[in-house]
Write a protein that holds these residues in place. Structure first.
Motif, mmCIF file in Angstrom:
data_model
loop_
_atom_site.group_PDB
_atom_site.id
_atom_site.type_symbol
_atom_site.label_atom_id
_atom_site.label_comp_id
_atom_site.label_asym_id
_atom_site.label_seq_id
_atom_site.Cartn_x
_atom_site.Cartn_y
_atom_site.Cartn_z
ATOM 1 N N GLU A 279 48.988 97.733 6.538
ATOM 2 C CA GLU A 279 48.603 96.338 6.743
ATOM 3 C C GLU A 279 48.159 96.096 8.182
ATOM 4 O O GLU A 279 47.203 95.343 8.427
ATOM 5 C CB GLU A 279 49.771 95.416 6.382
ATOM 6 C CG GLU A 279 50.090 95.345 4.903
ATOM 7 C CD GLU A 279 50.719 96.617 4.352
ATOM 8 O OE1 GLU A 279 50.546 96.900 3.145
ATOM 9 O OE2 GLU A 279 51.382 97.344 5.135
ATOM 10 N N ALA B 154 47.676 88.570 10.439
ATOM 11 C CA ALA B 154 46.974 88.912 9.193
ATOM 12 C C ALA B 154 45.508 89.177 9.505
ATOM 13 O O ALA B 154 45.019 88.830 10.590
ATOM 14 C CB ALA B 154 47.114 87.769 8.187
ATOM 15 N N ASN C 6 37.266 90.405 5.758
ATOM 16 C CA ASN C 6 37.361 91.539 4.847
ATOM 17 C C ASN C 6 36.530 92.687 5.404
ATOM 18 O O ASN C 6 35.294 92.652 5.331
ATOM 19 C CB ASN C 6 36.856 91.134 3.467
ATOM 20 C CG ASN C 6 37.791 90.160 2.783
ATOM 21 O OD1 ASN C 6 38.832 90.527 2.250
ATOM 22 N ND2 ASN C 6 37.426 88.881 2.820
ATOM 23 N N GLN D 237 42.136 81.175 -7.830
ATOM 24 C CA GLN D 237 42.817 81.296 -6.535
ATOM 25 C C GLN D 237 42.038 82.233 -5.628
ATOM 26 O O GLN D 237 41.624 83.311 -6.046
ATOM 27 C CB GLN D 237 44.243 81.828 -6.733
ATOM 28 C CG GLN D 237 45.073 81.825 -5.455
ATOM 29 C CD GLN D 237 46.525 82.187 -5.736
ATOM 30 O OE1 GLN D 237 46.902 82.462 -6.875
ATOM 31 N NE2 GLN D 237 47.348 82.186 -4.706
ATOM 32 N N THR E 266 34.672 86.319 5.012
ATOM 33 C CA THR E 266 36.003 85.864 4.622
ATOM 34 C C THR E 266 36.070 85.813 3.104
ATOM 35 O O THR E 266 35.052 85.867 2.406
ATOM 36 C CB THR E 266 36.298 84.470 5.196
ATOM 37 O OG1 THR E 266 35.377 83.530 4.621
ATOM 38 C CG2 THR E 266 36.167 84.461 6.713
ATOM 39 N N SER E 267 37.266 85.665 2.575
ATOM 40 C CA SER E 267 37.424 85.590 1.124
ATOM 41 C C SER E 267 36.778 84.333 0.553
ATOM 42 O O SER E 267 36.255 84.351 -0.566
ATOM 43 C CB SER E 267 38.908 85.648 0.758
ATOM 44 O OG SER E 267 39.438 86.933 1.066
ATOM 45 N N PRO F 53 41.774 84.911 -2.833
ATOM 46 C CA PRO F 53 42.680 85.915 -2.255
ATOM 47 C C PRO F 53 42.767 85.763 -0.737
ATOM 48 O O PRO F 53 41.869 85.185 -0.099
ATOM 49 C CB PRO F 53 42.020 87.250 -2.633
ATOM 50 C CG PRO F 53 41.042 86.920 -3.700
ATOM 51 C CD PRO F 53 40.589 85.526 -3.438
ATOM 52 N N PRO F 54 43.815 86.278 -0.130
ATOM 53 C CA PRO F 54 43.896 86.247 1.327
ATOM 54 C C PRO F 54 42.817 87.118 1.957
ATOM 55 O O PRO F 54 42.338 88.076 1.332
ATOM 56 C CB PRO F 54 45.302 86.793 1.619
ATOM 57 C CG PRO F 54 45.662 87.579 0.405
ATOM 58 C CD PRO F 54 44.995 86.908 -0.754
ATOM 59 N N ASP F 55 42.417 86.779 3.160
ATOM 60 C CA ASP F 55 41.434 87.598 3.861
ATOM 61 C C ASP F 55 41.986 89.002 4.071
ATOM 62 O O ASP F 55 43.176 89.186 4.357
ATOM 63 C CB ASP F 55 41.073 86.952 5.205
ATOM 64 C CG ASP F 55 40.234 85.707 5.018
ATOM 65 O OD1 ASP F 55 39.273 85.755 4.246
ATOM 66 O OD2 ASP F 55 40.555 84.673 5.637
ATOM 67 N N LYS G 51 38.038 79.270 6.649
ATOM 68 C CA LYS G 51 37.611 78.340 5.606
ATOM 69 C C LYS G 51 36.167 77.882 5.772
ATOM 70 O O LYS G 51 35.536 77.448 4.803
ATOM 71 C CB LYS G 51 38.548 77.133 5.582
ATOM 72 C CG LYS G 51 39.975 77.500 5.203
ATOM 73 C CD LYS G 51 40.886 76.291 5.218
ATOM 74 C CE LYS G 51 42.319 76.682 4.818
ATOM 75 N NZ LYS G 51 43.231 75.508 4.857
ATOM 76 N N SER H 281 39.648 93.782 -5.172
ATOM 77 C CA SER H 281 41.005 93.924 -4.640
ATOM 78 C C SER H 281 41.541 95.338 -4.854
ATOM 79 O O SER H 281 42.127 95.945 -3.943
ATOM 80 C CB SER H 281 41.927 92.896 -5.305
ATOM 81 O OG SER H 281 43.254 93.038 -4.863
#
Length: 331
Positions: free
Chosen positions: A191, A270, A274, A139, A119-120, A141-143, A241, A167
């Motif tokens: 996506e 989503a 990754n 910050q 995961t991120s 990033p989103p997964d 998380k 990214s």
């Protein structure tokens, strides 16, 4: 007067010979092999002058004489060309070699390998643990936004810059592979391909299985069947998380979340991790297969099935294997 002139000429000649001999001696010492018997890494701080650099090299055993190094650089090199950074000196490097390396700016290259399927939050933790990197990450990033692979960097590079490279690498890989996708996929956007790739990545780490797992999920999407992927259920609970830290329960499978593919139709909203390039390739070029089911086979891979009856038999074998492992553990 003539005698004094002769003496003066003789003295001048002697001084010239002595100066030449000294010059030759200094140059030979400056260019002679150094004391190092194994590679040594030395960090030259920003703003360090020639004297400080010489002392650091001497303390690290790169050179044998700091004074001679300083003199050699002034006579045979350029003290203004020396640059800050982290340098790896080869065994036997001469003072000349050491000065040339520091002047070249060819600093040590570090590398950080990001495993597929993290995961991120986990990737950012790896960046934060990489001591040669500098700066904070403001910050997460989103997964699905970061491409797992090996990244090279120099001491002092910023964590934010490496994260940005990850990214950009994901954007480039997804764009490239989307253009090469198989026809008639049940995926409308890049996506959606990224979401499917993240599920494939979490389902199998076996290279030879990725396209087959992708084929199963594509078959289920085409038939309107739920994907029924356990990793999506886990993600619906943790949101990437932290690890779940336990096995899934029947209650988990029955509890609706936007990511529970036992309870929702189609893809979750989503990515759940990754995915690496191989998983992206599998999602966009799945194997042509008649399989609709798979379950762990106990050998690190999976058993695939065309029918529910065949799948149930494979599940029974898997459960028997688990019971056998539990029995061995308790004995």
């Amino acid at each position: 007067m003539r005698r004094l002139g002769t003496i003066a000429v003789s003295l001048a000649v002697l001084l010239a010979v002595a100066a030449g001999a000294l010059w030759f001696y200094l140059q030979s010492r400056y260019e002679a092999p150094g004391p190092l018997t194994a590679e040594a890494v030395v960090i030259v701080p920003r703003g360090a002058g020639l004297a400080a650099i010489a002392d650091d090299l001497s303390a690290a055993g790169v050179i044998s004489d700091a004074t001679l190094f300083r003199l050699g650089v002034r006579l045979f090199g350029d003290a203004r060309a020396l640059q800050a950074g982290e340098y790896a000196f080869a065994p036997g490097a001469s003072m000349k070699d050491a000065a040339a390396l520091i002047a070249s700016g060819q600093t040590v290259v570090h590398r950080l390998t990001i495993p597929e399927g993290l995961t991120s939050v986990e990737i950012v933790a790896l960046l934060e643990a990489a001591d040669p990197l500098a700066g904070a990450i403001d910050q997460i990033p989103p997964d699905g936004a970061l491409l797992p692979e090996t990244y090279h960097f120099h001491r002092g590079d910023s964590r934010a810059a490496v994260l940005q490279r990850m990214s950009e690498a994901m954007d480039a890989a997804l764009s490239e592979l989307w253009d090469k996708r198989a026809p008639n996929l049940p995926l409308n956007t890049p996506e959606e391909a990224l979401v499917l790739a993240s599920i494939i990545e979490k389902e199998t780490g076996v290279d030879s299985e990725r396209a087959l797992v992708a084929g199963v999920f594509v078959n289920r999407l085409n038939k309107g069947m739920p994907l029924q992927s356990d990793p999506t259920v886990v993600y619906g609970i943790t949101l990437g998380k932290a690890p779940l830290g336990r096995s899934l329960t029947r209650k988990d499978l029955a509890s609706p979340t936007p990511y529970n593919t036992y309870q929702i139709a189609g893809l979750p909203p989503a990515p759940i991790a990754n995915p690496g390039r191989a998983a992206l390739e599998a999602a966009l070029n799945p194997a042509a297969t008649e399989y609709f089911y798979f379950v762990a086979a106990g050998d690190g891979g999976h058993a695939f099935a065309k029918t529910l009856a065949e799948h149930n038999r494979n599940v029974a074998k898997w459960r028997k294997h688990l019971r056998s492992l539990q029995k061995q553990t308790t004995n």
